[in-house]
Scaffold this motif. Structure first.
Motif, PDB file in Angstrom:
ATOM      1  N   ALA A   1       6.904  -1.995  -3.894  1.00 24.48           N
ATOM      2  CA  ALA A   1       6.831  -0.817  -4.763  1.00 24.48           C
ATOM      3  C   ALA A   1       6.858   0.468  -3.937  1.00 24.48           C
ATOM      4  O   ALA A   1       7.532   1.445  -4.298  1.00 24.48           O
ATOM      5  CB  ALA A   1       5.576  -0.878  -5.619  1.00 24.48           C
ATOM      6  N   LEU A   2       6.137   0.477  -2.811  1.00 24.07           N
ATOM      7  CA  LEU A   2       6.105   1.654  -1.952  1.00 24.07           C
ATOM      8  C   LEU A   2       7.490   1.956  -1.377  1.00 24.07           C
ATOM      9  O   LEU A   2       7.948   3.104  -1.366  1.00 24.07           O
ATOM     10  CB  LEU A   2       5.108   1.448  -0.812  1.00 24.07           C
ATOM     11  N   SER A   3       8.174   0.906  -0.909  1.00 29.44           N
ATOM     12  CA  SER A   3       9.509   1.093  -0.341  1.00 29.44           C
ATOM     13  C   SER A   3      10.479   1.630  -1.386  1.00 29.44           C
ATOM     14  O   SER A   3      11.296   2.506  -1.111  1.00 29.44           O
ATOM     15  CB  SER A   3      10.027  -0.244   0.221  1.00 29.44           C
ATOM     16  N   LYS A   4      10.366   1.103  -2.612  1.00 30.08           N
ATOM     17  CA  LYS A   4      11.263   1.541  -3.678  1.00 30.08           C
ATOM     18  C   LYS A   4      11.023   2.999  -4.029  1.00 30.08           C
ATOM     19  O   LYS A   4      11.977   3.786  -4.182  1.00 30.08           O
ATOM     20  CB  LYS A   4      11.069   0.648  -4.900  1.00 30.08           C
ATOM     21  N   ARG A   5       9.751   3.400  -4.126  1.00 27.40           N
ATOM     22  CA  ARG A   5       9.442   4.792  -4.468  1.00 27.40           C
ATOM     23  C   ARG A   5       9.937   5.752  -3.399  1.00 27.40           C
ATOM     24  O   ARG A   5      10.393   6.860  -3.685  1.00 27.40           O
ATOM     25  CB  ARG A   5       7.931   4.960  -4.658  1.00 27.40           C
ATOM     26  N   ALA A   6       9.835   5.329  -2.157  1.00 27.26           N
ATOM     27  CA  ALA A   6      10.221   6.201  -1.052  1.00 27.26           C
ATOM     28  C   ALA A   6      11.725   6.183  -0.787  1.00 27.26           C
ATOM     29  O   ALA A   6      12.226   7.020  -0.031  1.00 27.26           O
ATOM     30  CB  ALA A   6       9.473   5.794   0.213  1.00 27.26           C
ATOM     31  N   GLY A   7      12.432   5.224  -1.397  1.00 27.32           N
ATOM     32  CA  GLY A   7      13.865   5.117  -1.193  1.00 27.32           C
ATOM     33  C   GLY A   7      14.251   4.739   0.218  1.00 27.32           C
ATOM     34  O   GLY A   7      15.312   5.133   0.716  1.00 27.32           O
TER      35      GLY A   7
ATOM     36  N   ASP B   1      14.113  -2.052   1.925  1.00 28.11           N
ATOM     37  CA  ASP B   1      13.040  -3.055   2.004  1.00 28.11           C
ATOM     38  C   ASP B   1      12.372  -3.030   3.371  1.00 28.11           C
ATOM     39  O   ASP B   1      13.053  -2.983   4.406  1.00 28.11           O
ATOM     40  CB  ASP B   1      13.599  -4.462   1.774  1.00 28.11           C
TER      41      ASP B   1
END
Length: 319
Positions: A140-146, A149
């Motif tokens: 989730a953190l990686s996705k939010r930060a763009g 993975d």
């Protein structure tokens, strides 16, 4: 300095050791072996300690259980408890690097009667999250930060180790290069990967070994991983959610023994583990020293052995 095998309750553990005196355990990380601690074993033995570095469960000359669930943190801490007892001791100081730092922190957290002090390199203490398993939070953190993975998320795949096993020499050379302090910033790994990209593929094919790593030293690593493979070392990562499930009893627990922490200024692991550095004193009331080593990367005890040795000996003398 000698190599021998020690039979504990559940494993035959290969150890590299030297010296006599109070026991120090030196716990390596990924993708390393007991030989990563040679400079520390020499210095600590000369200072009057019995310095012992095991090949950890799944690595090198130590047994490699087939079950994935055999690589959880409770097993890893248990191995160190068993090793101390098999060595005829009732207390020791534990020192860890990378994954070994996580093991060392948990040794001190779970058995402060046995592990009476802890020093860790490169990876700060990370307390148990109360809101759910860590791999979902990482994703989730990686996705939010763009950012893509985090490689730890990719390591959860059943076949993630195959990219390493296909060419152990290239994989190890690339890993040591991409996380070293001498590597230019644009060639260091950030730990975050584009879609369809493996960690090994993200590192340039022409990556040389770090300046401190001789051909003979790299060959030792290659021989060990070519024989033992990367499946078991990556199973440590695949047990992250299992660790969370099994350690509810540690929620909000603090490390009460004397502690020390050192990290390299240019360690790429700080991109994702670094935020935990700021809160360490909250979780470790007797954190006696927390130091950033200028210019150093991730392989800190091999990159900068003299400074790491001095750091450890200063901490030990103050106990």
């Amino acid at each position: 300095m000698r190599i021998r095998h020690v039979q504990t309750d559940r494993l035959k553990q290969q150890v590299l050791e030297a010296g006599d005196g109070p026991l120090l355990l030196l716990v390596h990380g990924f993708p390393e072996l007991s030989i990563s601690w040679r400079a520390q074993i020499e210095a600590l033995a000369a200072a009057g300690f019995h310095a012992v570095a095991p090949d950890m469960r799944g690595y090198g000359g130590t047994d490699k259980p087939a079950e994935r669930t055999a690589y959880g943190v409770l097993d890893l801490v248990g191995d160190m408890v068993d090793l101390v007892r098999a060595l005829g001791e009732t207390r020791c100081v534990v020192v860890g690097h990378d994954w070994g730092a996580a093991v060392a922190w948990h040794c001190a957290l779970m058995r402060p009667d046995l592990f009476t002090a802890v020093a860790a390199l490169s990876v700060p203490f990370q307390p148990r999250r109360p809101k759910g398993p860590p791999t979902a939070a990482m994703a989730a953190l990686s996705k939010r930060a763009g950012l893509g993975d985090l490689y730890i998320s990719r390591f959860q795949a059943d076949d993630a180790h195959e990219a390493f096993d296909a060419d152990p020499a290239a994989a190890l050379r690339k890993m040591f290069h991409a996380y070293d302090g001498a590597t230019p910033p644009e060639r260091q790994s950030t730990g975050f990967l584009r879609e369809g990209e493996s960690l090994i593929d993200s590192i340039p094919d022409d990556a040389p070994p770090p300046p401190w790593m001789s051909e003979a030293h790299l060959a030792e690593y290659v021989a060990a991983f070519a024989a033992g493979g990367f499946r078991a070392p990556l199973d440590w990562y695949r047990c992250l959610d299992l660790n969370w499930a099994r350690t509810a009893f540690l929620q909000d627990a603090r490390i009460r023994v004397p502690a020390a922490f050192m990290v390299g200024e240019r360690d790429p692991v700080r991109h994702y583990a670094g935020p935990n550095e700021a809160a360490m004193k909250d979780w470790i009331p007797d954190l006696r020293v927390q130091r950033v080593l200028p210019g150093a990367g991730h392989w800190i005890q091999q990159e900068r052995p003299d400074e790491v040795n001095a750091f450890l000996l200063d901490f030990l003398r103050g106990l």
